[in-house]
Design a protein around this motif. Sequence first.
Motif, PDB file in Angstrom:
ATOM      1  N   GLY A 112       1.019  -1.252  -0.086  1.00  0.00           N
ATOM      2  CA  GLY A 112      -0.039  -0.183  -0.018  1.00  0.00           C
ATOM      3  C   GLY A 112       0.646   1.346  -0.034  1.00  0.00           C
ATOM      4  O   GLY A 112       1.756   1.320   0.649  1.00  0.00           O
ATOM      5  N   LEU A 113       0.594   2.192  -0.906  1.00  0.00           N
ATOM      6  CA  LEU A 113       1.286   3.339  -0.718  1.00  0.00           C
ATOM      7  C   LEU A 113       0.586   4.429  -0.143  1.00  0.00           C
ATOM      8  O   LEU A 113      -0.664   4.638   0.164  1.00  0.00           O
ATOM      9  N   ARG A 114       1.443   5.241   0.474  1.00  0.00           N
ATOM     10  CA  ARG A 114       0.597   6.264   1.675  1.00  0.00           C
ATOM     11  C   ARG A 114       0.146   7.511   0.933  1.00  0.00           C
ATOM     12  O   ARG A 114      -0.420   8.161   1.663  1.00  0.00           O
ATOM     13  N   SER A 115       0.749   7.905  -0.378  1.00  0.00           N
ATOM     14  CA  SER A 115       0.407   9.065  -1.031  1.00  0.00           C
ATOM     15  C   SER A 115       0.507   8.998  -2.412  1.00  0.00           C
ATOM     16  O   SER A 115       1.285   8.153  -2.774  1.00  0.00           O
ATOM     17  N   MET A 116      -0.164  10.025  -2.893  1.00  0.00           N
ATOM     18  CA  MET A 116       0.112  10.315  -4.389  1.00  0.00           C
ATOM     19  C   MET A 116       1.530  10.712  -4.827  1.00  0.00           C
ATOM     20  O   MET A 116       2.026  10.032  -5.846  1.00  0.00           O
ATOM     21  N   ALA A 117       1.988  11.306  -3.804  1.00  0.00           N
ATOM     22  CA  ALA A 117       3.552  11.577  -4.161  1.00  0.00           C
ATOM     23  C   ALA A 117       4.381  10.235  -4.426  1.00  0.00           C
ATOM     24  O   ALA A 117       5.266  10.250  -4.997  1.00  0.00           O
ATOM     25  N   HIS A 118       4.089   9.392  -3.129  1.00  0.00           N
ATOM     26  CA  HIS A 118       4.829   8.064  -3.352  1.00  0.00           C
ATOM     27  C   HIS A 118       4.254   7.363  -4.754  1.00  0.00           C
ATOM     28  O   HIS A 118       5.491   6.709  -5.202  1.00  0.00           O
TER      29      HIS A 118
END
Length: 65
Positions: A21-27
């Motif tokens: 799972g990715l924490r943010s759109m930036a990641h």
Amino acid sequence: MYLIWSTGGTGYLVTPNRVIGLRSMAHYNLFKRIINSNQAADQPEIFNALEIDQINAYLNGNVPA
């Protein structure tokens, strides 16, 4: 490796071994840069130290904040 970003605002990095799972759109965008880089055409992406630390954290199973 490929990426998924759902309309609900959840991102995932899918590798041969697991789904992360990715924490943010930036990641999400960071991993998108990796996937879209074209080193064969002499146009490699350049990542700074923070980005490299984030990439390593994800791939080592330690999702960064």
